[in-house]
Design a protein around this motif. Sequence first.
Motif, PDB file in Angstrom:
ATOM      1  N   MET A 146       0.849  -1.198   0.000  1.00 41.95           N
ATOM      2  CA  MET A 146       0.000   0.000   0.000  1.00 41.95           C
ATOM      3  C   MET A 146       0.880   1.241   0.000  1.00 41.95           C
ATOM      4  O   MET A 146       2.020   1.214   0.444  1.00 41.95           O
ATOM      5  CB  MET A 146      -0.871   0.044   1.260  1.00 41.95           C
ATOM      6  N   ASP A 147       0.299   2.339  -0.483  1.00 41.79           N
ATOM      7  CA  ASP A 147       0.969   3.634  -0.450  1.00 41.79           C
ATOM      8  C   ASP A 147       0.686   4.252   0.918  1.00 41.79           C
ATOM      9  O   ASP A 147      -0.450   4.586   1.229  1.00 41.79           O
ATOM     10  CB  ASP A 147       0.437   4.523  -1.574  1.00 41.79           C
ATOM     11  N   VAL A 148       1.729   4.379   1.745  1.00 42.77           N
ATOM     12  CA  VAL A 148       1.568   4.868   3.108  1.00 42.77           C
ATOM     13  C   VAL A 148       2.515   6.037   3.366  1.00 42.77           C
ATOM     14  O   VAL A 148       3.465   6.260   2.614  1.00 42.77           O
ATOM     15  CB  VAL A 148       1.828   3.755   4.144  1.00 42.77           C
ATOM     16  N   GLU A 149       2.225   6.764   4.452  1.00 45.04           N
ATOM     17  CA  GLU A 149       3.111   7.845   4.876  1.00 45.04           C
ATOM     18  C   GLU A 149       3.223   7.808   6.390  1.00 45.04           C
ATOM     19  O   GLU A 149       2.321   7.347   7.082  1.00 45.04           O
ATOM     20  CB  GLU A 149       2.601   9.205   4.400  1.00 45.04           C
ATOM     21  N   GLN A 150       4.343   8.305   6.894  1.00 47.13           N
ATOM     22  CA  GLN A 150       4.614   8.275   8.323  1.00 47.13           C
ATOM     23  C   GLN A 150       4.531   9.681   8.896  1.00 47.13           C
ATOM     24  O   GLN A 150       5.007  10.645   8.292  1.00 47.13           O
ATOM     25  CB  GLN A 150       6.009   7.687   8.566  1.00 47.13           C
ATOM     26  N   THR A 151       3.935   9.801  10.082  1.00 46.32           N
ATOM     27  CA  THR A 151       3.856  11.097  10.754  1.00 46.32           C
ATOM     28  C   THR A 151       5.154  11.364  11.505  1.00 46.32           C
ATOM     29  O   THR A 151       5.988  10.474  11.663  1.00 46.32           O
ATOM     30  CB  THR A 151       2.680  11.143  11.758  1.00 46.32           C
ATOM     31  N   HIS A 152       5.297  12.583  11.997  1.00 43.73           N
ATOM     32  CA  HIS A 152       6.486  12.933  12.766  1.00 43.73           C
ATOM     33  C   HIS A 152       6.572  12.142  14.068  1.00 43.73           C
ATOM     34  O   HIS A 152       7.624  12.036  14.670  1.00 43.73           O
ATOM     35  CB  HIS A 152       6.524  14.433  13.054  1.00 43.73           C
ATOM     36  N   LYS A 153       5.463  11.558  14.494  1.00 44.36           N
ATOM     37  CA  LYS A 153       5.447  10.729  15.704  1.00 44.36           C
ATOM     38  C   LYS A 153       5.761   9.267  15.399  1.00 44.36           C
ATOM     39  O   LYS A 153       5.793   8.437  16.285  1.00 44.36           O
ATOM     40  CB  LYS A 153       4.078  10.809  16.382  1.00 44.36           C
ATOM     41  N   GLY A 154       5.947   8.931  14.125  1.00 44.09           N
ATOM     42  CA  GLY A 154       6.284   7.573  13.736  1.00 44.09           C
ATOM     43  C   GLY A 154       5.093   6.689  13.413  1.00 44.09           C
ATOM     44  O   GLY A 154       5.245   5.513  13.147  1.00 44.09           O
ATOM     45  N   GLU A 155       3.878   7.255  13.424  1.00 41.67           N
ATOM     46  CA  GLU A 155       2.682   6.473  13.097  1.00 41.67           C
ATOM     47  C   GLU A 155       2.530   6.411  11.587  1.00 41.67           C
ATOM     48  O   GLU A 155       2.914   7.326  10.874  1.00 41.67           O
ATOM     49  CB  GLU A 155       1.451   7.134  13.721  1.00 41.67           C
ATOM     50  N   TYR A 188       0.003   5.846   8.151  1.00 45.95           N
ATOM     51  CA  TYR A 188      -1.348   6.016   7.622  1.00 45.95           C
ATOM     52  C   TYR A 188      -1.313   5.798   6.122  1.00 45.95           C
ATOM     53  O   TYR A 188      -0.270   5.971   5.478  1.00 45.95           O
ATOM     54  CB  TYR A 188      -1.865   7.437   7.871  1.00 45.95           C
ATOM     55  N   LEU A 189      -2.481   5.451   5.560  1.00 48.16           N
ATOM     56  CA  LEU A 189      -2.579   5.457   4.105  1.00 48.16           C
ATOM     57  C   LEU A 189      -2.238   6.865   3.634  1.00 48.16           C
ATOM     58  O   LEU A 189      -2.585   7.849   4.296  1.00 48.16           O
ATOM     59  CB  LEU A 189      -3.993   5.108   3.652  1.00 48.16           C
ATOM     60  N   SER A 190      -1.568   6.957   2.515  1.00 52.94           N
ATOM     61  CA  SER A 190      -1.198   8.277   2.001  1.00 52.94           C
ATOM     62  C   SER A 190      -2.435   9.150   1.839  1.00 52.94           C
ATOM     63  O   SER A 190      -3.456   8.702   1.330  1.00 52.94           O
ATOM     64  CB  SER A 190      -0.481   8.156   0.663  1.00 52.94           C
ATOM     65  N   GLY A 191      -2.317  10.378   2.320  1.00 50.55           N
ATOM     66  CA  GLY A 191      -3.411  11.333   2.252  1.00 50.55           C
ATOM     67  C   GLY A 191      -4.292  11.353   3.490  1.00 50.55           C
ATOM     68  O   GLY A 191      -5.141  12.219   3.624  1.00 50.55           O
ATOM     69  N   TYR A 192      -4.094  10.420   4.411  1.00 46.39           N
ATOM     70  CA  TYR A 192      -4.922  10.341   5.617  1.00 46.39           C
ATOM     71  C   TYR A 192      -4.175  10.716   6.895  1.00 46.39           C
ATOM     72  O   TYR A 192      -4.787  10.799   7.958  1.00 46.39           O
ATOM     73  CB  TYR A 192      -5.506   8.926   5.783  1.00 46.39           C
ATOM     74  N   ALA A 193      -2.882  10.912   6.815  1.00 49.17           N
ATOM     75  CA  ALA A 193      -2.117  11.242   8.020  1.00 49.17           C
ATOM     76  C   ALA A 193      -2.556  12.601   8.556  1.00 49.17           C
ATOM     77  O   ALA A 193      -2.818  13.527   7.786  1.00 49.17           O
ATOM     78  CB  ALA A 193      -0.624  11.261   7.708  1.00 49.17           C
ATOM     79  N   PRO A 194      -2.657  12.717   9.881  1.00 49.91           N
ATOM     80  CA  PRO A 194      -2.984  14.020  10.461  1.00 49.91           C
ATOM     81  C   PRO A 194      -1.922  15.027  10.050  1.00 49.91           C
ATOM     82  O   PRO A 194      -0.790  14.653   9.711  1.00 49.91           O
ATOM     83  CB  PRO A 194      -2.941  13.779  11.968  1.00 49.91           C
ATOM     84  N   ASN A 195      -2.272  16.298  10.087  1.00 47.58           N
ATOM     85  CA  ASN A 195      -1.299  17.329   9.724  1.00 47.58           C
ATOM     86  C   ASN A 195      -0.005  17.076  10.469  1.00 47.58           C
ATOM     87  O   ASN A 195       0.013  16.949  11.677  1.00 47.58           O
ATOM     88  CB  ASN A 195      -1.822  18.719  10.061  1.00 47.58           C
ATOM     89  N   SER A 196       1.033  16.982   9.701  1.00 45.62           N
ATOM     90  CA  SER A 196       2.309  16.667  10.315  1.00 45.62           C
ATOM     91  C   SER A 196       3.033  17.936  10.744  1.00 45.62           C
ATOM     92  O   SER A 196       2.782  19.020  10.245  1.00 45.62           O
ATOM     93  CB  SER A 196       3.182  15.860   9.359  1.00 45.62           C
ATOM     94  N   PHE A 197       3.937  17.747  11.661  1.00 47.36           N
ATOM     95  CA  PHE A 197       4.772  18.791  12.193  1.00 47.36           C
ATOM     96  C   PHE A 197       5.645  19.342  11.071  1.00 47.36           C
ATOM     97  O   PHE A 197       6.271  18.583  10.344  1.00 47.36           O
ATOM     98  CB  PHE A 197       5.624  18.181  13.305  1.00 47.36           C
ATOM     99  N   LYS A 198       5.676  20.632  10.917  1.00 49.23           N
ATOM    100  CA  LYS A 198       6.521  21.234   9.889  1.00 49.23           C
ATOM    101  C   LYS A 198       7.719  21.899  10.549  1.00 49.23           C
ATOM    102  O   LYS A 198       7.573  22.671  11.486  1.00 49.23           O
ATOM    103  CB  LYS A 198       5.730  22.245   9.075  1.00 49.23           C
ATOM    104  N   LYS A 199       8.888  21.557  10.068  1.00 51.53           N
ATOM    105  CA  LYS A 199      10.106  22.117  10.625  1.00 51.53           C
ATOM    106  C   LYS A 199      10.270  23.572  10.208  1.00 51.53           C
ATOM    107  O   LYS A 199       9.906  23.950   9.095  1.00 51.53           O
ATOM    108  CB  LYS A 199      11.321  21.319  10.153  1.00 51.53           C
ATOM    109  N   THR A 200      10.849  24.362  11.101  1.00 55.03           N
ATOM    110  CA  THR A 200      11.172  25.750  10.780  1.00 55.03           C
ATOM    111  C   THR A 200      12.421  25.770   9.911  1.00 55.03           C
ATOM    112  O   THR A 200      13.138  24.763   9.800  1.00 55.03           O
ATOM    113  CB  THR A 200      11.434  26.560  12.060  1.00 55.03           C
TER     114      THR A 200
END
Length: 101
Positions: free
Chosen positions: A34-43, A45-57
């Motif tokens: 499956m096409d997945v993505e990881q959050t900044h917390k390491g969780e 999700y299917l791509s496009g469903y991850a909660p808004n991720s932390f954006k680095k300055t």
Amino acid sequence: MLKYAKIVNEKTKQCEVGTGTNMAFYKSMGMHEMDVEQTHKGEWYLSGYAPNSFKKTYVEKRLDEYPPISDQLDMLYWDKMNGTQNWINKITEIKAKYPKT
């Protein structure tokens, strides 16, 4: 990114992901590619469903790319000895890549 995964929460589309290379093992666990993505917390999700991720300055992005201080000092030493500008070129490149916002 394509990984072997299994959805563990149908509502949020959170997944359990196999991070190794043993495809037969992951298939035996009911995982599919499956096409997945990881959050900044390491969780995962299917791509496009991850909660808004932390954006680095820009500062954090620069810090990730700056060479270690010991390497920078070595670069400065050799620049002084050889009349080169390797250190200033490297730092300028990083600062241009991640400008102040």
